[in-house]
Motif scaffolding. Structure first.
Motif, PDB file in Angstrom:
ATOM      1  N   THR A  82       0.821  -1.221   0.000  1.00 57.68           N
ATOM      2  CA  THR A  82       0.000   0.000   0.000  1.00 57.68           C
ATOM      3  C   THR A  82       0.849   1.262   0.000  1.00 57.68           C
ATOM      4  N   ASP A 106      -4.920  -7.436  -5.669  1.00 61.43           N
ATOM      5  CA  ASP A 106      -6.026  -6.842  -4.913  1.00 61.43           C
ATOM      6  C   ASP A 106      -5.929  -5.317  -4.899  1.00 61.43           C
ATOM      7  N   LEU A 107      -4.717  -4.812  -4.695  1.00 62.93           N
ATOM      8  CA  LEU A 107      -4.526  -3.364  -4.643  1.00 62.93           C
ATOM      9  C   LEU A 107      -4.654  -2.729  -6.018  1.00 62.93           C
ATOM     10  N   TRP A 109      -6.567  -3.673  -8.409  1.00 59.44           N
ATOM     11  CA  TRP A 109      -7.960  -3.690  -8.852  1.00 59.44           C
ATOM     12  C   TRP A 109      -8.930  -3.143  -7.819  1.00 59.44           C
ATOM     13  N   HIS A 110      -8.421  -2.785  -6.663  1.00 62.00           N
ATOM     14  CA  HIS A 110      -9.291  -2.242  -5.614  1.00 62.00           C
ATOM     15  C   HIS A 110     -10.055  -1.016  -6.123  1.00 62.00           C
ATOM     16  N   ARG A 111      -9.352  -0.137  -6.823  1.00 64.52           N
ATOM     17  CA  ARG A 111      -9.956   1.077  -7.359  1.00 64.52           C
ATOM     18  C   ARG A 111      -9.384   1.319  -8.760  1.00 64.52           C
ATOM     19  N   LEU A 139     -12.701  -8.286  -7.479  1.00 64.24           N
ATOM     20  CA  LEU A 139     -11.649  -7.477  -6.864  1.00 64.24           C
ATOM     21  C   LEU A 139     -11.989  -5.994  -6.860  1.00 64.24           C
ATOM     22  N   LYS A 141     -13.527  -2.836  -5.823  1.00 60.01           N
ATOM     23  CA  LYS A 141     -14.228  -2.379  -4.611  1.00 60.01           C
ATOM     24  C   LYS A 141     -14.723  -0.939  -4.756  1.00 60.01           C
ATOM     25  N   ARG A 142     -14.035  -0.154  -5.559  1.00 58.40           N
ATOM     26  CA  ARG A 142     -14.442   1.241  -5.774  1.00 58.40           C
ATOM     27  C   ARG A 142     -14.465   1.519  -7.274  1.00 58.40           C
ATOM     28  N   GLU A 167     -17.948  -1.541  -3.251  1.00 58.47           N
ATOM     29  CA  GLU A 167     -18.297  -0.934  -1.969  1.00 58.47           C
ATOM     30  C   GLU A 167     -18.601   0.554  -2.110  1.00 58.47           C
TER      31      GLU A 167
END
Length: 612
Positions: A82, A106-107, A109-111, A139, A141-142, A167
């Motif tokens: 991160t 994950d990071l 594709w998170h946003r 994956l 989330k935003r 989310e």
């Protein structure tokens, strides 16, 4: 040494002849303590009873070759990843190993970045792959498509309907979207926490009912400008989404007391609610929100014209609203001093108070506001024409941490109160539009150097000053302001005749396109580089300097050094400006992220207020 040799070395008897001094040194991977390689590390080698426990399995054998960094716990790896700000760095991590790939993807594709059509097409392509290496659709989330708002349509977002773990969904001003497209992202999504569909004028109750039926974990909802939404769907949302903390219903003209009271009754964790331009709201809604909102921090009721004193006088006498920090009552024209006195007494920790265009309030209300003391940072009293110098001076004495004050169109104010305002040590923005009684004395007081904590004279902290239609101002006062306020980034002087000269207006920014010819003729706003250029011009205008020198000879400066006209070191001034420019951006409602307080002179707003 071969792998089989390694296994033999681990299992060999330490006293055997094969371990003589002539044997080669152990390899690095043989330094691992035997006991820590066992499944049960509380046992000694003597306690191992079966050969199966002693055997080195292929998987355990492979673990001996994994680098230490790859053995870090998932939490540490994610915490490290991160810290990587560049997408390219995360992509490189993705290629190191399966473990790194698992956590870095994950990071990534998170946003996903969807600020261009190429990026968005790439996201859609990956999400729709028939046999992807990762489940990319899970994956995400935003998702924020507001950068493409002009062209995003239902056909754009329907391919993303497989993303059921979003989310935070932001579709601000995507005006081509309808219920069909928005609901495709909401159906089946049990994870949504925040939804922003502000400006989607085609969205109706159908979308909000879909939210109520699917997104029961929702905490933030912004439907500003969704004029087709009614109480029917909002009541359903309030009953099913009881965790809502932030709610924006700006300009939802069909909203009435029914849905607002329902939110007050069921969403007891409410922190912020904005009902700007909800003109059907009455006193009963406001009373319910405050009486049941034990955690309420922000209440915005701008232009809710039906609200009267009764909304606040009906509150339980014993209740204290310790959490309330921001209260916006702009243009609630039926409010009087009684309402202000009641709410200030019950909310002693108010930080931002907006009473602009509450035309019935007088000095009594301002004297009540003084009870907020050091808690008050922002106060807007524009168009409260009954306020006088007496109340403003008392406000300054008790609320000495004010950073922003707007007194536009308070015609009774004179230099006496403005010079008192100039003593506020933290003042950054001041609005005096159409305060036509003030003169250069006020401006020179605002520009006066002040003692700093180390005992030296420090420059004023002013960043934005609004003086439009203060017709008695001259170059003398404004030059002092520019010379002594290196942090100044905005100065409005519309309608001030002495500045409507071609050699000065060249530094102004362009008037807004919607202005009339007359408004364009008197428009005079300096912003950003324009302030800097104007300061440089005035500092090097020999004729002006000679004129100011003659004035100083005739009217000597005060003993406290109020008049400062020296031509300072421009290079040093430029450095100061670069360091402090933009320090006081408006706070975002959704962000201190957010928190937006009303920005008085978002230029067009400033000039439109002048016309009011």
């Amino acid at each position: 040494m071969s792998r089989s040799r390694a296994s033999e070395a681990v299992l060999s008897n330490p006293t055997s002849e094969s371990s003589s001094a002539s044997s080669p040194e152990r390899a690095d991977y043989e330094d691992t303590d035997f006991f820590t390689a066992q499944a049960n590390d509380s046992q000694s080698s003597i306690g191992v009873t079966t050969f199966r426990e002693m055997a080195v399995t292929p998987s355990r054998e492979r673990e001996q070759y994994i680098s230490p960094v790859s053995r870090l716990p998932a939490e540490l790896l994610i915490a490290i990843f991160t810290k990587l700000s560049a997408t390219s760095d995360l992509r490189n991590c993705l290629l190191v190993s399966r473990t790194w790939a698992k956590y870095s993807v994950d990071l990534l594709w998170h946003r996903p970045l969807c600020n261009t059509w190429d990026n968005l097409r790439g996201v859609i392509r990956s999400v729709r792959k028939p046999d992807p290496f990762f489940a990319y659709y899970d994956l995400v989330k935003r998702l924020n498509l507001s950068s493409l708002s002009k062209d995003v349509s239902d056909g754009t977002i329907i391919p993303l309907s497989e993303c059921k773990r979003i989310e935070r969904l932001t579709l601000t001003n995507c005006t081509k979207l309808t219920d069909s497209g928005v609901t495709s992202l909401l159906n089946g999504n049990k994870y949504l926490l925040a939804l922003d569909i502000s400006g989607l004028t085609s969205v109706s109750d159908h979308t909000l009912l879909t939210v109520a039926n699917n997104c029961t974990r929702l905490q933030g909802l912004n439907i500003s400008g969704c004029k087709l939404v009614t109480d029917k769907s909002l009541t359903a949302v309030s009953r099913n989404c009881k965790s809502i903390k932030r709610l924006k219903l700006n300009d939802c003209r069909e909203v009435t007391d029914e849905s607002v009271i329902s939110f007050a009754n069921t969403c007891r964790q409410m922190l912020e609610i904005d009902l700007h331009e909800c003109r059907e709201i009455n006193d009963v809604s406001v009373t319910a929100l405050l009486a049941r909102g034990f955690n309420l921090r922000e209440l915005r009721l701008a232009h809710c014209s039906r609200i009267t004193d009764g909304a606040f006088l009906a509150l339980p006498q014993e209740r204290q609203f310790e959490s309330l920090r921001i209260l916006d009552l702009t243009a609630c024209e039926n409010l009087t001093d009684s309402a202000v006195t009641r709410i200030v007494g019950a909310a002693p920790r108010l930080r931002n108070l907006v009473l602009a265009k509450c035309k019935k309030i007088t000095d009594l209300a301002v004297l009540a506001i003084t009870k907020l003391g050091k808690n008050l940072h922002y106060v807007h009293l524009g168009h409260c024409a009954h306020i006088t110098d007496t109340a403003v001076m008392e406000l300054v004495k008790t609320c000495n941490r004010i950073r922003y004050i707007d007194l536009a169109c308070c015609h009774n104010l004179t230099d006496q109160s403005i010079m008192q305002l100039a003593t506020l040590p933290k003042l950054r923005r001041i609005g005096l539009v159409k305060c036509q009684a003030i003169t250069d004395r006020s401006i020179i007081a605002l520009a006066k150097l002040r003692p700093s904590p180390n005992g030296l004279l420090g420059t004023p902290s002013l960043e934005r000053v609004h003086l439009s239609y203060c017709v008695h101002l001259t170059l003398r006062g404004i030059h002092a302001l520019l010379a002594n306020c290196p942090r100044l980034t905005h100065l409005s002087l519309t309608g001030v005749q002495e500045f409507l000269r071609e050699e000065l207006t060249v530094f102004c920014r362009e008037a807004p396109a919607e202005f009339t010819d007359h408004q364009r003729e008197v428009f005079c706003v300096f912003s950003g580089a324009g302030v800097k250029d104007l300061r440089h011009h005035l500092n090097h205008d020999q004729e002006l300097r000679d004129s100011l020198a003659r004035e100083q000879a005739t009217f000597p400066p005060d003993a406290d050094g109020s008049f400062i006209y020296e031509d300072g070191d421009d290079a040093a001034q430029d450095d100061d400006e670069q360091q402090v420019a933009g320090l006081m951006g408006a706070t975002a409602i959704h962000g201190d992220a957010g928190t937006v307080v009303v920005d008085m002179d978002d230029e067009v707003a400033d000039e439109s207020e002048i016309g009011g």
